[in-house]
Enzyme design. Structure first.
Site, PDB file in Angstrom:
ATOM      1  N   HIS A 297       0.808  -1.229   0.000  1.00 23.74           N
ATOM      2  CA  HIS A 297       0.000   0.000   0.000  1.00 23.74           C
ATOM      3  C   HIS A 297       0.840   1.278   0.000  1.00 23.74           C
ATOM      4  O   HIS A 297       0.301   2.359  -0.204  1.00 23.74           O
ATOM      5  CB  HIS A 297      -0.928   0.039   1.218  1.00 23.74           C
ATOM      6  CG  HIS A 297      -1.899  -1.099   1.283  1.00 23.74           C
ATOM      7  ND1 HIS A 297      -2.763  -1.407   0.253  1.00 23.74           N
ATOM      8  CD2 HIS A 297      -2.144  -2.013   2.266  1.00 23.74           C
ATOM      9  CE1 HIS A 297      -3.507  -2.456   0.605  1.00 23.74           C
ATOM     10  NE2 HIS A 297      -3.140  -2.836   1.810  1.00 23.74           N
TER      11      HIS A 297
ATOM     12  N   GLY B 254      -2.118   2.320   4.890  1.00 21.53           N
ATOM     13  CA  GLY B 254      -2.423   0.939   5.269  1.00 21.53           C
ATOM     14  C   GLY B 254      -1.277   0.212   5.945  1.00 21.53           C
ATOM     15  O   GLY B 254      -0.947  -0.918   5.583  1.00 21.53           O
TER      16      GLY B 254
HETATM   17 ZN   LIG Z   1      -3.891  -7.030   3.595  1.00 14.03          ZN
END
Ligand SMILES: [Zn+2]
Length: 386
Positions: free
Chosen positions: A137, A145
């Site tokens: 992410h 994230g």
């Molecule tokens: Zn994940």
């Protein structure tokens, strides 16, 4: 002749935690390493201690001012509100913790070292496992994230810089591999394929978002072993085979497991082991990364099983006492840990979760397999062609 598989890890994970009740305040890489050593599966010759990526190496993808902000956050153990706002450090699940720069930089160092080794000549190992990697992410100039940097992107860039012409990235994490997909949308030498739970954060990777360099396979809650095997065999292998990659990078996040608290997917670890084992056949060289995974027992058992699979070791039904002691010593502050099933301590192998392959899974495979035309169709933008 390619050399035997190698495992790259780091001791930093033993003493580092995201702190408090963060989902990553659990042992993962350290427990996995302890487990494979307790099993006798990791000779010293197979293990590499990861170096830490330098700011210069990180800047191949990341913004220099952002890298400096993460370094400063580690030094100061705090961030100003503007920095937090600008770079998403100290908020949105990306806390300031003691190793907030060193730890993610080590995950990147592990993946970069893995790539260097894969490219090191005819005797290079054909398979490298870097369970600390998979921070899919991370964005060029902000954390997202739980990911501060993006080691898969850095690793793939180094493969391209090293002359590799086609890299396939397959993401098995329960969350969409958004950071990697976005980094390579305009890069014809990279094909990214992500299988993930639909309608879950980061809410991208929808079925109608398919392109020449990316494929999305969003799946419904309850996603079972048979459905993963179906998508691998009927969508990912044909797509990957057509692309004919020189290297396949597999992100093997363990948060799609039934035992994981973060997703509604229902895989057993055997399904992930089989998927990784099939996907690695897509290229002469494979880099297998970690990823999400928020139940310490489920993650460590899953990734230990991946290493066994990659090295051709048969996984016993029952763990020896030393391995059981390791697992019983783990503490996890989560409601699931109040009544842990005995199998989390006594075996690596989850009960299989075979089941029907739902019609919507077949539709996902068909859509992802189609050309851009299929995506256009789904969007209702199809127009007549001559
Ligand atoms: Zn994940």
């Amino acid at each position: 002749m390619p050399g035997p598989p190698r495992l790259i890890g780091s001791e930093i994970y033993r003493r580092s935690s995201y702190g408090g009740r963060h989902p990553l305040a659990i042992p993962r890489v350290s427990l996995m390493l302890d487990l494979v050593r307790a099993m006798g599966w990791l000779p010293d010759t197979a293990y590499i201690e990861a170096p830490r990526a330098t700011p210069a190496e990180l800047s191949r993808f990341h913004d220099k001012a952002y890298i400096a902000a993460v370094q400063r956050a580690e030094a100061d153990q705090r961030v100003d509100p503007e920095v937090s706002e600008r770079y998403h450090i100290g908020r949105s699940g990306n806390p300031v913790y003691p190793e907030v720069f060193s730890r993610p930089a080590t995950a990147c160092g592990a993946t970069l070292a893995a790539v260097e080794l894969l490219l090191s000549g005819p005797d290079a190992p054909a398979i490298i496992h870097s369970p600390a990697g998979g921070t899919h992410h991370g964005r060029r100039d902000r954390a997202a994230g739980f990911c501060y940097f993006n080691d898969p992107v850095l690793g793939i860039l180094r493969l391209l810089d090293g002359g590799v012409q086609r890299v396939l990235y397959v993401d098995l994490d329960a969350h969409h591999g958004d950071g990697v997909e976005d980094a390579f949308r305009d890069e014809p030498r990279v094909l990214t394929i992500s299988i993930h739970e639909r309608d879950r954060w980061p809410h991208s990777g929808a079925l109608d978002d398919q392109g020449p360099s990316w494929r999305n396979l969003p799946v419904p809650p309850g996603f079972n072993d048979s459905e993963l095997a179906f998508l691998v065999e009927d969508a990912v292998l044909p797509l990957g085979g057509r692309f004919a990659p020189e290297v396949v990078v597999i992100q093997s996040g363990a948060d799609g497991l039934e035992d994981d608290p973060m997703s509604k997917l229902a895989l057993s670890n055997g399904a992930l082991w089989r998927a990784v084992d099939r996907l690695r056949t897509l290229a002469p060289r494979a880099l297998v990364l970690g990823g999400g995974g928020y139940n310490p027992w489920a993650v460590a058992r899953c990734w230990a099983g991946i290493w066994a699979t990659l090295t051709g070791i048969e996984i016993p039904n029952r763990l020896p006492p030393a391995a059981q002691r390791l697992l019983r010593a783990v503490e996890w502050r989560h409601s699931l840990a109040r009544t842990p099933p005995e199998r989390w301590f006594t075996t690596l192998i989850d009960p299989p979760n075979a089941g029907p392959v739902r019609g919507e899974i077949a539709a996902v495979a068909a859509t992802a397999l189609g050309t851009v035309k299929a995506a256009v169709l789904v969007r209702g933008l199809e127009h007549r062609r001559a």
